[in-house]
Write an enzyme that holds these catalytic residues in place. Structure first.
Site, PDB file in Angstrom:
ATOM      1  N   ASP A   8       0.874  -1.157   0.000  1.00 62.14           N
ATOM      2  CA  ASP A   8       0.000   0.000   0.000  1.00 62.14           C
ATOM      3  C   ASP A   8       0.925   1.224   0.000  1.00 62.14           C
ATOM      4  OD1 ASP A   8      -2.364   1.529   0.201  1.00 62.14           O
ATOM      5  OD2 ASP A   8      -2.125   1.652   2.370  1.00 62.14           O
ATOM      6  N   ASP A  10      -0.040   5.108   1.162  1.00 62.08           N
ATOM      7  CA  ASP A  10      -0.212   5.958   2.343  1.00 62.08           C
ATOM      8  C   ASP A  10      -0.208   5.135   3.623  1.00 62.08           C
ATOM      9  OD1 ASP A  10      -0.319   8.554   1.350  1.00 62.08           O
ATOM     10  OD2 ASP A  10      -2.392   8.332   0.710  1.00 62.08           O
TER      11      ASP A  10
END
Length: 224
Positions: A8, A10
């Site tokens: 991922d 953020d």
């Protein structure tokens, strides 16, 4: 056999959450909706349009806006967010991530980005790490966003590997759920209680604890 690690963006590689918060809050204030940081936590890991719908519902005006009007609001938020991204520098990479990327490349483990952000390539470029990634899944082409497993399954397909040969790294409950539903090994970065609730196989409090040998050992123990 471990063949790919999917990241991922953020909360795992860097943190542009403050930029998202500022841009969403500015957009919401422009239509007389206000929310705090606690509400903003619920926007993490989900798509732009899903975030907008949550904000509109929170403000009690979800039915007031047409699809075209929603798109205009989402675009205005993104324009401000992209402007804020100009402040992003390579030193904003989280501790341990660059070292992990270096080791994965050395070990010939494929690397993918599985972020809901359509600005993923721009952010990787600003951080000067785009060359590490063998694929960056385009969330605009994914039918169902997280917590659905679609983006992780798409990454595995693009990399030519089986889902069970992948590790996914996430910091949100919806992201961990997506990894598990994709039949992948889930690594959670963040609050232990949240990550356990989501079903993470391995939990780290922060990225500085991430290390290839530890990931590989836990991965092998789980599948053996």
């Amino acid at each position: 056999m471990l063949k790919a690690v999917l990241f991922d963006l953020d909360g795992v590689i860097t943190d542009t959450a403050e930029f998202h918060f500022q841009a969403w809050k500015s957009m919401a204030n422009s239509i007389d909706i206000d929310f705090d940081r606690e509400f903003n936590e619920g926007l993490k890991g989900i798509s732009r349009i899903d975030s907008l719908n949550k904000i509109l519902k929170y403000g009690g005006v979800l039915e007031k806006y047409s699809d075209n009007q929603k798109m205009a609001l989402a675009n205005s938020k993104n324009a401000e967010y992209v402007e804020l991204l100009s402040e992003l520098k390579p030193d904003a990479i989280y501790p341990g991530i660059k070292e992990l990327l270096d080791t994965l490349k050395m070990e010939e483990i494929k690397i993918g980005l599985t972020s809901s952000s359509k600005n993923g390539p721009r952010i990787l470029d600003k951080l000067e790490i785009n060359h590490y990634f063998d694929t960056v899944v385009n969330p605009a082409l994914i039918e169902n966003g997280k917590p659905a497993p679609d983006i992780f399954l798409s990454a595995a397909e693009e990399l030519g590997v089986k889902p069970e040969d992948c590790i996914g790294i996430e910091d949100s409950e919806s992201g961990i759920t997506a990894i598990k539903d994709a039949n992948m090994f889930a690594v959670g970065v963040g609050t232990e209680e949240v990550m356990e609730k989501a079903g993470a196989d391995l939990i780290y409090k922060h990225t500085g604890e991430l290390e290839f040998s530890g990931l590989l050992h836990s991965f092998k123990q789980t599948i053996s």
